[in-house]
Enzyme design. Structure first.
Site, PDB file in Angstrom:
ATOM      1  N   ASP A  30     -16.365  43.387   2.699  1.00  0.00           N
ATOM      2  CA  ASP A  30     -17.049  44.423   1.924  1.00  0.00           C
ATOM      3  C   ASP A  30     -17.305  45.638   2.813  1.00  0.00           C
ATOM      4  O   ASP A  30     -18.141  45.595   3.716  1.00  0.00           O
ATOM      5  CB  ASP A  30     -18.366  43.880   1.366  1.00  0.00           C
ATOM      6  N   SER A  73     -15.399  37.496   1.819  1.00  0.00           N
ATOM      7  CA  SER A  73     -15.278  38.824   1.215  1.00  0.00           C
ATOM      8  C   SER A  73     -15.435  39.903   2.275  1.00  0.00           C
ATOM      9  O   SER A  73     -16.442  39.966   2.979  1.00  0.00           O
ATOM     10  CB  SER A  73     -16.348  39.004   0.127  1.00  0.00           C
ATOM     11  N   SER A  89     -13.045  40.452  -1.217  1.00  0.00           N
ATOM     12  CA  SER A  89     -13.282  41.814  -0.751  1.00  0.00           C
ATOM     13  C   SER A  89     -13.512  42.910  -1.787  1.00  0.00           C
ATOM     14  O   SER A  89     -13.085  42.819  -2.942  1.00  0.00           O
ATOM     15  CB  SER A  89     -12.165  42.264   0.186  1.00  0.00           C
TER      16      SER A  89
END
Length: 352
Positions: A281, A279, A241
């Site tokens: 984001d 991740s 992240s």
């Protein structure tokens, strides 16, 4: 000033001549260059067990009873726990400061933020609050299951928020993060933008970096294997992240701010993000200025400035981070800046 050496002896990308783009930063080259924005941080380092903390982005306008600011959100990949996201999108505004912390502490941080808002004079009859709390997973280096962040830590970050230059690297919510194969952290950058007919505006970015990919500096890839050799920690997980917070004083509305937030996530690409499955984001953008009348066609300079500032903030989060030894024998090494400079020099970066 933005080119001064930090106390750790680590150096910002701009000091090395490796800042992305050609835009002009504000006085501190951090998010607090946007008027009415303050940042407070609490850092927890306890031997090898804990490396975590809280970073609070506090716009003055929402630090009062009933305060609201237009805001937009872009989710590049939703593998995260962004508290308050749905109401932010639905109403196009924030009504609290924005907190960043470790994944399993996000919910305690949100509860503490609610307590902070309810205690504000004038909020005695408030019965609904939408706290906004982002996170990245610092469990590779910190005992994340202990959920060490308390209400006292959150309140300290909020009440200590100031317009002083933002501390970068292994601080606050970036204390236990890793990015692009190296030790990550908190990064920040800003840009001054001249808009014909609208004067000069400032955009600022704060990044909490904890994502995978190949570090890329001025188009030059820098891998842990070549930079660190045998000391690479091969157990580091992919993904994990990146939280981006963008502030502006351009008088943008929530729809325009959503477009700005989108470009913020785009700004992760030039520095090497692989946008992995795991991740989360996210980018949140808000504006501190009174509503203006900037047409969408006039957003292009802001789009460019935000992408530059994101890239620089990410680089600074790594360049100012220091090697950190964590739980379970894990270690994340700081990117060796001399190696980065020499590789960029060999690639002709300084001759462009």
């Amino acid at each position: 000033m933005y080119d001064e050496l930090p106390p750790t002896g680590r150096v910002r990308a701009r000091k090395l001549g490796l800042a992305p783009g050609t835009g002009v930063p504000g006085p501190t080259n951090t998010i607090v260059d946007v008027a009415g924005v303050r940042v407070g941080q609490v850092t927890l380092h306890e031997g090898t067990r804990l490396h975590t903390g809280v970073t609070a982005i506090v716009p003055d306008a929402v630090d009062n009873a009933g305060g609201r600011l237009p805001a937009g959100l872009f989710v590049g990949n939703g593998h995260g726990k962004l508290v308050g996201a749905t109401q932010l999108v639905e109403l196009g505004e924030i009504e609290t400061p924005i907190l960043l912390t470790g994944t399993l502490s996000a919910f305690r941080a949100a509860d503490a933020l609610v307590s902070y808002v309810l205690a504000k004079p004038g909020n005695e009859h408030v019965e609904s609050v939408n706290p906004v709390v982002g996170e990245t997973n610092d469990g590779h280096l910190s005992d994340i299951r202990s959920r060490p962040i308390t209400e006292a830590h959150v309140l300290q970050a909020l009440t200590s928020a100031s317009s002083d230059p933002v501390a970068l690297g292994c601080v606050g919510a970036g204390s236990g993060t890793a990015a692009l194969g190296f030790k990550g952290g908190i990064g920040s950058a800003s840009r001054r933008v001249d808009l014909p007919g609208h004067g000069t505006v400032t955009v600022g970015v704060l990044a909490q970096t904890n994502f995978s990919g190949t570090l890329t500096v001025s188009g030059v890839p820098v891998t842990p294997d070549e930079a660190l050799g045998d000391v690479v920690d091969a157990t580091a997980p992919e993904g994990n992240s990146c939280m981006l917070v963008v502030a502006a004083d351009a008088g943008l509305d929530s729809r325009q701010l959503t477009r700005v937030a989108t470009r913020a996530v785009f700004g992760m690409a030039p520095v090497g993000s692989d946008f992995a499955h795991g991740s989360g984001d996210y980018a949140i953008a808000f504006d501190t200025a009174p509503a203006g009348n900037l047409p969408d066609a006039g957003l292009n300079p802001i789009f460019s400035a935000v992408q530059e500032a994101v890239a620089e903030a990410i680089l600074d989060s790594l360049f100012l981070a220091t090697t950190t030894h964590g739980v379970h024998g894990h270690v994340k090494h700081a990117v060796p800046l001399d190696f980065v400079v020499e590789k960029c020099r060999a690639a002709g970066v300084f001759e462009r």
